[in-house]
Design a protein around this motif. Structure first.
Motif, mmCIF file in Angstrom:
data_model
loop_
_atom_site.group_PDB
_atom_site.id
_atom_site.type_symbol
_atom_site.label_atom_id
_atom_site.label_comp_id
_atom_site.label_asym_id
_atom_site.label_seq_id
_atom_site.Cartn_x
_atom_site.Cartn_y
_atom_site.Cartn_z
ATOM 1 N N SER A 166 24.224 28.518 14.777
ATOM 2 C CA SER A 166 24.004 27.121 15.131
ATOM 3 C C SER A 166 24.076 26.909 16.641
ATOM 4 C CB SER A 166 25.027 26.227 14.420
ATOM 5 O OG SER A 166 25.916 26.975 13.657
ATOM 6 N N GLY A 167 24.086 27.968 17.424
ATOM 7 C CA GLY A 167 24.082 27.819 18.861
ATOM 8 C C GLY A 167 25.444 27.533 19.454
ATOM 9 N N VAL A 168 26.490 27.757 18.655
ATOM 10 C CA VAL A 168 27.852 27.528 19.149
ATOM 11 C C VAL A 168 28.356 28.851 19.708
ATOM 12 C CG1 VAL A 168 30.180 26.844 18.482
ATOM 13 C CG2 VAL A 168 28.209 25.769 17.416
ATOM 14 N N PRO A 169 29.024 28.821 20.866
ATOM 15 C CA PRO A 169 29.563 30.077 21.386
ATOM 16 C C PRO A 169 30.540 30.686 20.399
ATOM 17 C CG PRO A 169 30.407 28.198 22.601
ATOM 18 C CD PRO A 169 29.270 27.702 21.787
ATOM 19 N N ALA A 170 30.328 31.926 20.071
ATOM 20 C CA ALA A 170 31.166 32.565 19.073
ATOM 21 C C ALA A 170 32.471 33.013 19.711
ATOM 22 C CB ALA A 170 30.440 33.759 18.471
ATOM 23 N N LEU A 171 33.551 32.805 19.028
ATOM 24 C CA LEU A 171 34.831 33.330 19.482
ATOM 25 C C LEU A 171 34.887 34.797 19.126
ATOM 26 C CD1 LEU A 171 37.256 30.482 18.468
ATOM 27 C CD2 LEU A 171 36.559 31.146 20.722
ATOM 28 N N PRO A 172 35.666 35.580 19.877
ATOM 29 C CA PRO A 172 35.775 36.990 19.526
ATOM 30 C C PRO A 172 36.289 37.170 18.109
ATOM 31 C CG PRO A 172 37.280 36.395 21.294
ATOM 32 C CD PRO A 172 36.374 35.250 21.098
ATOM 33 N N ALA A 173 35.703 38.147 17.405
ATOM 34 C CA ALA A 173 36.059 38.306 16.000
ATOM 35 C C ALA A 173 37.507 38.752 15.859
ATOM 36 C CB ALA A 173 35.129 39.321 15.347
ATOM 37 N N ASP A 174 37.994 39.521 16.855
ATOM 38 C CA ASP A 174 39.356 40.046 16.770
ATOM 39 C C ASP A 174 40.311 38.968 17.282
ATOM 40 O OD1 ASP A 174 41.390 41.642 16.295
ATOM 41 O OD2 ASP A 174 40.803 43.248 17.681
ATOM 42 N N ASN A 175 40.503 37.947 16.436
ATOM 43 C CA ASN A 175 41.189 36.737 16.890
ATOM 44 C C ASN A 175 42.587 37.023 17.390
ATOM 45 O OD1 ASN A 175 43.067 34.297 15.661
ATOM 46 N ND2 ASN A 175 41.317 33.599 16.841
#
Lengths: 142, 270
Positions: free
Chosen positions: B218-227
């Motif tokens: 959706s065009g939202v900056p993704a947070l790093p998966a390794d939260n």
């Protein structure tokens, strides 16, 4: 939009916050008032995490961790205070502490009786049997 | 549903915003009916009104959002959280209210998971549902009062409280709708600065993070998966002093709680 966006999460957080506000204003149990405050804290934490998500920034999540810490401290201190208050009044009713109010405010008075706790009718007062009650002296004796 | 109050239209006008007044007033009327009072509450009317208001609010807020797995999960978790909150506010028995708070915490934890914060989800459940609610229940057991009593069976100004809450909610939602209407500022938020997520003094983490930079569907900056790892790097990198201060705060609060809860006359025992 194919998924909930930032305002949707903010709206949900606002609903949680406002319900906590209503609970804090309307309830009279000290513990329930405190739980309502925790509810407001949950709403604010949801705001922070939503902003963290939609700005792509982890600072919001870090802040929520600090909020958790402060909430834990707050719970410990508030419960200790509530226990201390309960020991003096034997009740959690916040209205028992209304003598702390401002001078120009009226006191809260509970008019309606609680169900199952109707006020008892006053007992009839009778003179003790066998003893003549004291009577005022009459001026004219027959 | 084609238009909700947050749906972005070409015209830029948001005629749906004021409609939110309806569900808010219905829901607050329901809460008002449900709040405990000595003459008894009408659970059926109040519950119906509250559920009706919640459903209307959800329909209005979520209008324009396509039906997807995330939408369904959002509805589920937010519905659970809000219903738990309404129960917490209106249940007369404080022990049940504390359990309703657990439901709120679980719903909010689900929303955290949707918002890419799995560590906070776990921490929230452990700290709130695991520690705080249990402490509350302990204190409730210590200070138990039989129903009905003044503290639980009466409300303080229920109508004014609901009026204040309804007005606050209306203003917040109107402001949100207004803000969502300003496409430019909103777009700015959505584009964000994904780089900020990776600003960390720990060099290896930073290198790993830059390769992680991307926008999701959706065009939202993704947070790093390794939260958890990135949250830890953020916490102990940028907020190290705050972490230490939080530790000090915990110690002080513990000592303070012990000192306050002590029975008077046994002060020398500490």
């Amino acid at each position: 939009m194919n998924s909930p966006d930032l305002p949707h999460y903010l709206a949900c957080a606002a609903v949680l916050f406002v319900l906590g506000l209503v609970g804090f204003l309307a309830r009279r149990n000290l513990i329930l008032m405190f739980l309502s405050v925790e509810l407001m804290v949950q709403g604010v934490a949801l705001n922070f995490v939503a902003f963290a998500r939609f700005r792509g920034n982890l600072d919001g999540q870090s802040f929520v961790l600090f909020m958790l810490t402060v909430a834990a401290c707050e719970a410990a201190l508030a419960l200790a205070l509530i226990l201390a208050l309960y020991r003096t009044q034997a009740s959690l009713d916040v209205s028992l502490w209304q003598n702390l109010r401002e001078d120009d405010l009226d006191a809260t008075e509970d008019d309606e009786p609680l169900p199952g706790m109707m006020p008892e009718a006053p007992l009839p007062s009778l003179p003790v049997a066998g003893i003549a009650p004291a009577r005022p002296e009459e001026s004219n004796r027959v | 549903m084609t238009a909700g109050m947050f749906a972005i239209t070409e015209a830029g006008a948001y005629p749906w915003s004021w409609w939110v007044l309806g569900p808010i007033s219905v829901g607050m009327l329901g809460i008002y009916q449900l709040l405990p009072r000595p003459e008894g509450t009408s659970v059926r009317t109040g519950g119906f009104l509250a559920v009706f208001g919640l459903a209307g609010l959800m329909a209005l807020v979520l209008g324009g959002v396509l039906l997807s797995v995330e939408t369904v999960l959002f509805c589920l978790f937010s519905g659970v959280a809000v219903c738990g909150a309404a129960l917490l506010v209106t249940l007369a028995n404080p022990a049940r209210a504390a359990l309703a708070f657990t439901v709120v915490v679980l719903g909010v934890a689900g929303l955290f998971l949707l918002l890419a914060a799995p560590f906070l989800m776990g921490a929230n459940i452990i700290v709130y549902a695991g520690a705080i609610v249990v402490t509350f229940l302990f204190v409730l057991m210590l200070a138990q009062q039989h129903l009905p009593n003044d503290a639980d069976s009466r409300s303080r100004e229920p109508f004014l409280a609901c009026l204040a809450g309804g007005s606050a909610l209306l203003l917040i939602l109107l402001a949100l709708g207004e803000d969502a209407g300003k496409l430019e500022s909103y777009q700015e938020v959505r584009e964000g600065r994904a780089l900020e997520a990776t600003r960390s003094p720990v060099a290896p983490v930073r290198r790993a993070a830059e390769s992680d930079l991307r926008l999701d569907m959706s065009g939202v900056p993704a947070l790093p998966a390794d939260n958890t790892a990135f949250l830890g790097a953020n916490l102990y990198g940028r907020h190290l002093i705050a972490v230490e201060l939080a530790g000090v705060l915990l110690v002080v609060a513990t000592l303070g709680a012990i000192a306050v809860a002590q029975r008077s006359g046994t002060g020398e025992a500490l």
